[in-house]
Structure formats: C-alpha cells, structure tokens
Design an enzyme around this catalytic site. Structure first.
Site, PDB file in Angstrom:
ATOM      1  N   HIS A 105      62.627  -9.325  28.821  1.00 16.65           N
ATOM      2  CA  HIS A 105      61.201  -9.662  28.926  1.00 16.65           C
ATOM      3  C   HIS A 105      60.866 -10.150  30.336  1.00 16.65           C
ATOM      4  CE1 HIS A 105      57.259 -11.216  27.584  1.00 16.65           C
ATOM      5  NE2 HIS A 105      57.510 -12.221  28.417  1.00 16.65           N
ATOM      6  N   GLU A 106      61.712 -11.012  30.888  1.00 17.99           N
ATOM      7  CA  GLU A 106      61.466 -11.514  32.242  1.00 17.99           C
ATOM      8  C   GLU A 106      61.563 -10.399  33.275  1.00 17.99           C
ATOM      9  OE1 GLU A 106      60.179 -14.351  32.679  1.00 17.99           O
ATOM     10  OE2 GLU A 106      60.443 -14.876  30.568  1.00 17.99           O
ATOM     11  N   HIS A 109      58.400  -8.564  33.643  1.00 18.96           N
ATOM     12  CA  HIS A 109      57.438  -9.124  34.592  1.00 18.96           C
ATOM     13  C   HIS A 109      57.742  -8.667  36.023  1.00 18.96           C
ATOM     14  CE1 HIS A 109      55.274 -11.497  31.755  1.00 18.96           C
ATOM     15  NE2 HIS A 109      56.293 -12.271  31.442  1.00 18.96           N
TER      16      HIS A 109
END
Length: 246
Positions: A105-106, A109
């Site tokens: 998920h990071e 980004h």
C-alpha cells in the site's frame, strides 16, 4: 419552525457527531483486529514487508526511495520530502500477509507520485494550505463577526467571515481528496502483489484484500466526521452573524 432556527439545527447536528465518532472508533478497532488476525498468516513465498517494498520499487523502476524501519504498529508511511518509506515494527521484518499488504500500500503511494496521479498531486498541494486554514479559520470568523457588529457596513466583515469558512472547509476537502488517494493506493497494492507473485494462494490474496479494505473504512469514517464538523462550524458562523441582524 425547526429548519428556520439555526440554534436548534446546531444542537441537532451535535447529536450526529456521536455516531461519527463511534464509527471512527469501530473502524480503527477493526483495522487492528484484521491486521492482528492476518499478521499470524505467513506468506507462502516468505517475503517480508521490507523485502516486498524494495522489490516493488525496483519493479516500478524507482531507485531514489529508501525503505527504513520505524517504530510502533501501523505507523507505516511514505514521506515524499525525504523520499522514504518507513515501515513500522509490525511490518518491516514480518513475513505475514498483513505486513506485505500494508507495505505494498505504501509503495502504491510512491507509484502515485512517480506517475503523477492527479488526486495525489492535489492532496500534496492541500497539505500546507490545510495546516494554515486550521489555525486561521476560527480567528478570522471571530474578527469578521466583530467587524460586522461594529462597522456601519458589513461588507468587510462578511468577506473576512467567508474567508474563515473557506479556510475551515479545506480540512474537509483534504479528507475528501484523501479518500480516492488511499483507495487507489490499495488497488495498486493488490494488483502489484498479484502480478509479482508475492501472494500465491487465494487465501493469501483474500486476506490481503481484507486488510486493505479495513484500512479504507477508516478514511470513510474520517470523511463523514469531517463533514459533520464542518456543518457545525458553518451553523455556528450563521448563528454569530444572525445576532447582528437581530
């Protein structure tokens, strides 16, 4: 009669805050529960959160972002100023499905930033503006209302009050923009994990999806709470301004 009375509407809107806060508490508790459950499910490939992060960065041709270990639990984040993905103690060295999902998920980004994802760029622009707005909004409203009461013309006071309301609204706009950013990062995470083969079995893929979905719920709760608080703030301003007319 009720809808013509801003005082009653203001009091009624206060009642809406409680379920919003309860929803936020429930969403946060669910994230920890789901993460805790699937932090005990190891990946069949034995990839750790940090391994996954570095591999996904390389797969996306990103070599100027470092992966670092941080403290705490679920404090994972990507800092575009230092170009660092910081993974918490519960993620960095863990080979669980939950850790891999959060790590991906990071990286989602990071990929958003690299590819110029519109909502990510907008959120980046809003960060300093929102910080300023949260500090100045209420003082400007008070100053504007005082000027409305004391000056013969209300033009200046109204303009300052309107500016204060707009600044306060930035926090709500920020949470609104944050929602698609987070949902998109989770979508990218699922796709990257599937394409790279980090998660192999259907059980692992389903578990990762549940972790990411639980996290997304916290952003829905934040948006709803922010909307209610903005409504309360706007009604408060209308009540103060209404005293002048009365």
């Amino acid at each position: 009669m009720f809808f013509d009375n801003p005082y009653l509407i203001y009091l009624a809107s206060g009642i809406l805050i409680l379920p919003c806060l309860l929803l936020s508490v429930w969403a946060s508790a669910r994230v920890h529960k789901v993460f805790g459950r699937y932090s005990r499910l190891p990946t069949s490939t034995d990839w750790t959160g940090s391994d996954t992060a570095r591999m996904l960065l390389e797969k996306n041709g990103i070599f100027n972002v470092r992966v670092a270990a941080g403290r705490g639990k679920l404090t994972d984040n990507f800092n575009p100023r230092t170009m660092t993905v910081t993974l918490s103690e519960s993620t960095y060295a863990s080979n669980s499905v939950a850790a891999v999902a959060v790590s991906a998920h990071e990286i989602g980004h990071v990929v958003q930033r690299q590819r110029g994802y519109a909502f990510y760029k907008l959120r980046t622009i809003l960060v300093p503006l929102t910080n300023i707005g949260s500090v100045l909004a209420f003082p400007l409203v008070i100053i504007g209302v005082i000027l409305e009461w004391t000056l013969a013309t209300t033009t200046v006071g109204n303009a300052i009050v309107f500016t204060g309301v707009c600044l306060y609204a930035l926090s709500t706009i920020f949470t609104l923009v944050t929602l698609p950013v987070e949902l998109n990062a989770s979508s990218r995470a699922k796709r990257m994990l599937a394409e790279t083969g980090v998660l192999v079995t259907d059980e692992e893929k389903s578990a990762a999806a549940k972790v990411l979905s639980a996290a997304a719920m916290t952003y829905f709760a934040s948006l709803l709470t922010s909307l209610v608080y903005f409504l309360r703030f706007l009604l408060y301003v209308l009540m103060l301004s209404g005293r002048k007319r009365n």
